[in-house]
Design an enzyme around this catalytic site. Structure first.
Site, mmCIF file in Angstrom:
data_model
loop_
_atom_site.group_PDB
_atom_site.id
_atom_site.type_symbol
_atom_site.label_atom_id
_atom_site.label_comp_id
_atom_site.label_asym_id
_atom_site.label_seq_id
_atom_site.Cartn_x
_atom_site.Cartn_y
_atom_site.Cartn_z
ATOM 1 N N HIS A 131 0.815 -1.224 0.000
ATOM 2 C CA HIS A 131 0.000 0.000 0.000
ATOM 3 C C HIS A 131 0.842 1.264 0.000
ATOM 4 C CE1 HIS A 131 -3.161 -2.879 0.912
ATOM 5 N NE2 HIS A 131 -3.886 -2.039 0.227
ATOM 6 N N CYS A 169 -9.225 -3.840 -10.287
ATOM 7 C CA CYS A 169 -8.825 -2.610 -9.597
ATOM 8 C C CYS A 169 -7.471 -2.775 -8.911
ATOM 9 C CB CYS A 169 -9.881 -2.158 -8.598
ATOM 10 S SG CYS A 169 -10.197 -3.362 -7.319
HETATM 11 C C1 PEP Z 1 -6.042 -5.585 -4.371
HETATM 12 O O1 PEP Z 1 -5.813 -6.357 -3.436
HETATM 13 O O2 PEP Z 1 -5.712 -5.825 -5.546
HETATM 14 C C2 PEP Z 1 -6.736 -4.310 -4.108
HETATM 15 C C3 PEP Z 1 -7.104 -3.527 -5.090
HETATM 16 O O3 PEP Z 1 -6.931 -3.956 -2.822
HETATM 17 P P1 PEP Z 1 -5.751 -3.358 -1.897
HETATM 18 O O4 PEP Z 1 -4.595 -3.059 -2.783
HETATM 19 O O5 PEP Z 1 -6.290 -2.161 -1.241
HETATM 20 O O6 PEP Z 1 -5.492 -4.469 -0.939
#
Ligand code: PEP
Ligand code: MG
Length: 622
Positions: free
Chosen positions: A232, A552
């Site tokens: 993140h 996403c």
């Molecule tokens: C993912 O896991 O691909 C996602 C979009 O969620 P995050 O990156 O917030 O875990």
């Protein structure tokens, strides 16, 4: 019982003045290249701002005798955490050249010895148990006492070298004290308050919550020892458009505040004290990057349609409201993933229903009728949220396995008050424009059903309160981000209104590779056939039932992967805003039938490396 005393500091000099302690006189000289993981493109040149220096100021505090046990417990936890941090730093050194290892390792070993059974820790305990001091007070007091003794014990007549060595030992004691205080007070490892404009932020580790505090207009670039490609922190830095390199092992120990650094976020390297030649090359790259960005900006008003006229939905991911203007500039059509956890970070209390509703409403209004998908709180992974810990709703991340415990929907179903407040806030804000609800970390049908029941309960409650509600009510979709969810996608598609495929976690959980861990970054590969097969299975399950499906995860933002994803049948993508023009450019140069043929070829492969080659070849051919 507490009494007010003057504030004490572990170190009298201004806080955040420089990075971790290194012998004073010798300035770093000569170009030094430190490789790392490229996480956010662009090149930055600027003076190093070493962000490891903590603000160790604390207000001395006395405790009551009954508090001694609890205070010792806090100390033990801070010692354990410090030992973990140092162990991690130490383990990473193995990849460095021997010379660099022998420079850094003894320092880390000295820190570890100091927090083992040592005079220092015994002294701190005594101050807590007998002196009835808080753990922080005891740490500061004992470290200052020992550092003072080291200085006082040295003979008056001493050479330059002995004096430097004495000062170094005293400073090492203070440094370990600062680490303990940071871990006791849960202060982030850095404060950006004194960040000079145009600086390169260098840090041992940067938490997502820290990254959320960065003001991209004040900062040239970021580099850190820790971190993985799709963690993140990396995602936040990309979203903010800050050139960044993570996993640059040994960097925070090698760099000194004021050194000039070049952060090459495309090649994945940091150059300290660059030569004139390196600097000139970096300046050319900065200019070329700015030109390329300007050129892409011209695509803003053009449709995201393939050569054969298929309109592709390109939306933005949103982590912090500061990104909102970037979304409009990038030409994204709505928000496909609002990561709501960032609303809960960097604050002492949990935002209540009304505060959340106001934030969501502001985002929805800013989108002017384009849809907004709000993902409900996804606690866990590396996303530390202090307010939830303080409220007693979750354990400390270090006390649990945050990737496999109460992450995402699991916590929300366990803590309905948290879930209901967020759903109510989304429903109230949803009168301002089209909104959808997205459930994170779903692994089974029962979770979707339970979430829907909670949603309906909240709707009934709001109706009783005569609140205005959106009509129709928001759709409820799920993240497909675990192998469990992907492999049950046919069943889940019967329950969920839409799918958002989270390839970041899907790759992590499928390959058993921590997405934010630099030491296994080479194993983290969303092009692994296992990951691609799960993406394909989930996509086809959704399409069969005519349920909207999007990607996403970070795969969506890589234009080289656009042909493959289109070929798998995907028509909707959500990504960091700055990637939208690049992906739009890719979409406009593609025809869906050739993408489908290409995807079939890729899906026949079993070797991730071969898939990587095919993707690269298609990119150059197309
Ligand atoms: C993912 O896991 O691909 C996602 C979009 O969620 P995050 O990156 O917030 O875990
Ligand atoms: Mg995820």
């Amino acid at each position: 019982m507490s009494r007010t005393e003057p504030r004490a500091a572990l170190h009298p000099r201004p806080v955040l003045a420089k990075g971790p302690y290194r012998p004073e006189p010798e300035a770093t000289s000569g170009e030094r290249v430190i490789p790392g993981i490229p996480v956010s493109e662009g090149v930055a040149i600027g003076p190093v701002f070493g962000a490891s220096e903590p603000n160790a100021e604390i207000a001395p505090r006395r405790i009551a005798a009954v508090e001694v046990e609890a205070e010792i417990g806090r100390l033990e936890a801070a010692v354990l955490q410090s030992r973990r941090q140092l162990g991690k730093l130490r383990a990473r050194l193995v990849v460095l050249p021997e010379e660099a290892q022998s420079e850094i390792a003894p320092l880390i070993d000295a820190y570890v010895r100091m927090i083992g059974p040592s005079r220092l820790t015994r002294g701190i305990r005594r101050r807590i148990a007998e002196g009835l001091q808080s753990a922080e007070t005891a740490v500061v007091g004992e470290c200052e006492a020992i550092a003072g003794q080291i200085i006082a014990a040295s003979p008056d007549q001493m050479g330059e070298e002995d004096r430097a060595s004495r000062d170094r030992r005293a400073e090492e004691v203070r440094e370990i004290g600062r680490r303990l205080v940071r871990n006791l007070t849960r202060q982030p490892f850095r404060s950006f308050a004194h960040l000079p404009p145009g600086a390169v932020l260098v840090s041992e580790a940067l938490r997502p919550a820290d990254a959320a505090l960065i003001d991209p207009s004040r900062l040239a670039g970021v580099a850190a020892d820790e971190g993985g490609p799709d963690g993140h922190t990396a995602i936040m830095l990309r979203a903010l458009g800050v050139p960044a390199v993570l996993g640059a092992i040994g960097l925070s120990q090698a760099a000194r505040s004021g050194d000039v650094a070049v952060v090459d976020g495309a090649a994945g390297r940091v150059v300290l004290n660059p030569t004139e030649e390196t600097l000139a090359g970096a300046r050319r790259q900065v200019a070329a990057f700015a030109r390329a960005r300007q050129k892409l900006a011209r695509l803003r008003r053009l449709p995201a349609a393939t050569e054969d006229g298929q309109v592709i939905e390109l939306q933005a991911n949103l982590e912090i409201p500061a990104e909102l203007p970037l979304i409009a500039q990038a030409g994204a059509v709505g928000i496909g993933l609002l990561r709501s956890e960032f609303l809960f970070m960097n604050r002492e209390t949990i935002p209540d229903e009304t505060a959340q509703a106001e934030t969501y409403r502001a985002v929805i209004e800013a989108m002017e009728g384009d849809p907004v998908t709000i993902r409900v709180l996804d606690w866990g992974g590396e996303k530390e949220i202090d307010a939830l810990v303080s409220a007693g709703l979750v354990p400390e991340l270090s006390d649990t396995n945050p990737a496999l415990s109460l992450r995402g929907i699991r916590l929300l179903l366990r803590r309905p008050e948290l879930f209901e407040a967020q759903l109510a806030a989304i429903l109230r804000a949803g009168v301002a424009g089209p909104v959808r609800v997205l459930l994170p970390m779903v692994t089974c049908v029962a979770e979707v059903r339970a979430a829907r029941e909670t949603f309906e309960r909240v709707v009934r409650r709001l109706r009783r309160r005569n609140e205005r509600l959106p009509d129709p009510l928001p759709a409820i979709g799920i993240m497909v981000e675990t192998p469990g969810a992907a492999l049950s996608a046919d069943a889940l598609a019967l329950e969920a209104d839409f799918f958002a495929i989270g390839t970041n976690d899907l790759a992590m959980y499928t390959l058993a590779v921590d997405r934010s861990e630099s030491s296994v970054a080479h194993l983290y590969d969303p092009l692994h056939p296992a990951v691609l097969r799960l993406v394909q299975f989930a996509t086809e399950a959704a399409l069969r039932l005519r349920k909207p499906v999007s990607v996403c995860g970070e795969m969506a933002s890589n234009p080289k992967l656009t042909p493959l994803l289109l070929g798998l049948g995907l028509r909707s993508f959500s990504m960091n805003a700055s990637a939208v023009p690049r992906v739009k450019q890719a979409v406009r140069g593609l025809a869906t039938d050739s993408c489908a043929r290409f995807a079939r070829r890729v899906m026949e492969q079993s070797d991730p490396e071969r898939i990587g080659e095919l993707v690269a070849e298609f990119g150059t051919a197309g």
